[in-house]
Structure formats: structure tokens, C-alpha cells
Design a protein around this motif. Structure first.
Motif, mmCIF file in Angstrom:
data_model
loop_
_atom_site.group_PDB
_atom_site.id
_atom_site.type_symbol
_atom_site.label_atom_id
_atom_site.label_comp_id
_atom_site.label_asym_id
_atom_site.label_seq_id
_atom_site.Cartn_x
_atom_site.Cartn_y
_atom_site.Cartn_z
ATOM 1 N N SER A 101 12.390 15.314 -5.235
ATOM 2 C CA SER A 101 12.662 14.001 -4.338
ATOM 3 C C SER A 101 12.173 14.197 -2.924
ATOM 4 O O SER A 101 11.609 15.333 -2.553
ATOM 5 N N ARG A 102 11.854 13.233 -2.259
ATOM 6 C CA ARG A 102 11.395 13.088 -0.857
ATOM 7 C C ARG A 102 12.175 13.942 -0.053
ATOM 8 O O ARG A 102 13.463 14.183 -0.222
ATOM 9 N N PRO A 103 11.814 14.210 1.427
ATOM 10 C CA PRO A 103 12.613 15.114 1.936
ATOM 11 C C PRO A 103 13.891 14.504 2.626
ATOM 12 O O PRO A 103 13.951 13.072 2.599
ATOM 13 N N SER A 104 14.773 15.166 3.066
ATOM 14 C CA SER A 104 16.191 14.505 3.328
ATOM 15 C C SER A 104 16.014 13.598 4.700
ATOM 16 O O SER A 104 14.986 13.671 5.290
ATOM 17 N N ALA A 105 16.964 12.824 4.871
ATOM 18 C CA ALA A 105 17.061 11.888 6.011
ATOM 19 C C ALA A 105 17.209 12.836 7.289
ATOM 20 O O ALA A 105 16.546 12.246 8.390
ATOM 21 N N SER A 106 17.738 13.929 7.235
ATOM 22 C CA SER A 106 17.850 14.503 8.570
ATOM 23 C C SER A 106 16.549 15.333 8.995
ATOM 24 O O SER A 106 16.227 15.380 10.050
ATOM 25 N N THR A 107 15.619 15.719 8.064
ATOM 26 C CA THR A 107 14.502 16.340 8.294
ATOM 27 C C THR A 107 13.435 15.005 8.755
ATOM 28 O O THR A 107 12.852 15.163 9.720
ATOM 29 N N GLU A 108 13.708 13.889 8.488
ATOM 30 C CA GLU A 108 12.909 12.915 8.889
ATOM 31 C C GLU A 108 13.402 12.181 10.364
ATOM 32 O O GLU A 108 12.414 12.137 11.134
ATOM 33 N N LEU A 109 14.474 12.543 10.472
ATOM 34 C CA LEU A 109 15.264 12.415 11.957
ATOM 35 C C LEU A 109 14.493 13.417 12.884
ATOM 36 O O LEU A 109 14.219 13.071 13.978
ATOM 37 N N ASP A 110 14.520 14.571 12.393
ATOM 38 C CA ASP A 110 14.166 15.600 13.231
ATOM 39 C C ASP A 110 12.437 15.219 13.473
ATOM 40 O O ASP A 110 12.303 15.580 14.769
ATOM 41 N N SER A 111 11.784 14.870 12.572
ATOM 42 C CA SER A 111 10.449 14.703 12.874
ATOM 43 C C SER A 111 10.339 13.646 13.674
ATOM 44 O O SER A 111 9.218 13.598 14.702
ATOM 45 N N GLY A 112 11.032 12.487 13.736
ATOM 46 C CA GLY A 112 10.797 11.391 14.559
ATOM 47 C C GLY A 112 11.533 11.942 16.067
ATOM 48 O O GLY A 112 10.778 11.403 17.191
ATOM 49 N N LYS A 113 12.310 12.739 16.284
ATOM 50 C CA LYS A 113 12.947 13.261 17.399
ATOM 51 C C LYS A 113 11.602 13.891 17.975
ATOM 52 O O LYS A 113 11.372 13.954 19.296
ATOM 53 N N GLN A 114 10.905 14.844 17.205
ATOM 54 C CA GLN A 114 10.012 15.759 17.651
ATOM 55 C C GLN A 114 8.720 14.470 18.300
ATOM 56 O O GLN A 114 8.145 15.033 19.182
ATOM 57 N N ASN A 115 8.709 13.618 17.616
ATOM 58 C CA ASN A 115 7.427 12.659 18.021
ATOM 59 C C ASN A 115 7.711 12.081 19.214
ATOM 60 O O ASN A 115 7.161 11.838 20.201
ATOM 61 N N GLU A 116 9.196 11.632 19.501
ATOM 62 C CA GLU A 116 9.645 11.200 20.666
ATOM 63 C C GLU A 116 9.435 12.231 21.967
ATOM 64 O O GLU A 116 9.016 11.999 23.082
ATOM 65 N N LEU A 117 9.914 13.417 21.493
ATOM 66 C CA LEU A 117 9.572 14.437 22.658
ATOM 67 C C LEU A 117 8.099 14.733 23.109
ATOM 68 O O LEU A 117 7.848 14.745 24.133
ATOM 69 N N GLN A 118 7.259 14.576 21.973
ATOM 70 C CA GLN A 118 5.973 14.783 21.941
ATOM 71 C C GLN A 118 5.397 13.677 23.077
ATOM 72 O O GLN A 118 4.796 13.733 23.982
ATOM 73 N N ASN A 119 5.883 12.195 22.829
ATOM 74 C CA ASN A 119 5.514 11.342 23.562
ATOM 75 C C ASN A 119 5.963 11.327 25.175
ATOM 76 O O ASN A 119 5.417 11.068 25.894
#
Length: 127
Positions: A101-119
Motif C-alpha cells: 500500500s501507499r504511505p500512510s496519511a501521517s507520512t504525507e502530512l509530515d512531508s507536507g509540513k516539511q515542504n511548508e517549513l522549507q518554503n
């Protein structure tokens, strides 16, 4: 006295043999009955039908019956609460399904938060 003891042991032997014969006859009859009743009694459907019949008799014999129809859980087409809950519970996924299965929703949220911090870092807004 010797004949009295001999008669007593002879009687005890007779009664022990008679009891063993009766037990063997009961077991032979029970084995044949169990072949028929075991599948019916296994899931409790027959017991629920007896309970429903007793409830219906009670309702019919009351002076002013509300309704003679009684619904007993566990009878045919009337499942118990446990059977309903078991049907609602989905089968657990296998390990291979979890791995595929694809990565869990919490992993996707973490990567989204990382992108926001990078921005924010790029914009100079981070502390």
C-alpha cells in the motif's frame, strides 16, 4: 457368615455389571442422537427457537396478549448482536497488502509540513 459375605460380593458384582451395561446402552443411544443434534445445537439456533417458542406460549396464555409474535435473537433470519458485529468488522489486511500500500496519511502530512517549513526558510520567515 462366610456365605453372607459371598452373597454380598456376588450382589455387588451383579449390580456393577448391570450399571456398566446400562451405561453402555446409554452411550450407544447418545452417540446416534448426537450425530443428528450436534450440527443443530452447535450455533445455538435450535436453543433460540425453543426460547422463542416459550416466549410465544407465554404471550398466548396471558389474559390480554399484546402480540403473539415474539422475535428471539439467534433464530433463523434474526442474528444475534455478536453476529452483526462480526459481519461489520472488515478482514484485517495481510502483511503483503500493508507493504504494497501507499504511505500512510501521517507520512504525507509530515512531508507536507516539511515542504511548508522549507518554503518559510526560503522566504526568511523561520526563526
Amino acid at each position: 457368615m462366610a456365605t453372607e459375605n459371598a452373597n454380598q460380593t456376588q450382589n455387588e458384582g451383579f449390580f456393577a455389571a448391570a450399571a456398566a451395561t446400562i451405561r453402555a446402552a446409554q452411550q450407544a443411544v447418545n452417540d446416534r442422537i448426537e450425530v443428528v443434534t450436534a450440527p443443530l445445537m452447535a450455533d445455538g439456533t435450535l436453543a433460540a427457537a425453543f426460547r422463542q417458542g416459550a416466549d410465544e406460549l407465554y404471550e398466548a396464555l396471558k389474559p390480554f396478549p399484546q402480540s403473539i409474535q415474539v422475535h428471539e435473537p439467534g433464530t433463523l433470519l434474526n442474528p444475534t448482536q455478536g453476529e452483526i458485529a462480526a459481519d461489520r468488522r472488515p478482514d484485517p489486511p495481510t502483511l503483503s497488502e500493508i507493504a504494497a500500500s501507499r504511505p500512510s496519511a501521517s507520512t504525507e502530512l509530515d512531508s507536507g509540513k516539511q515542504n511548508e517549513l522549507q518554503n518559510q526558510k526560503e522566504m526568511g520567515m523561520s526563526m
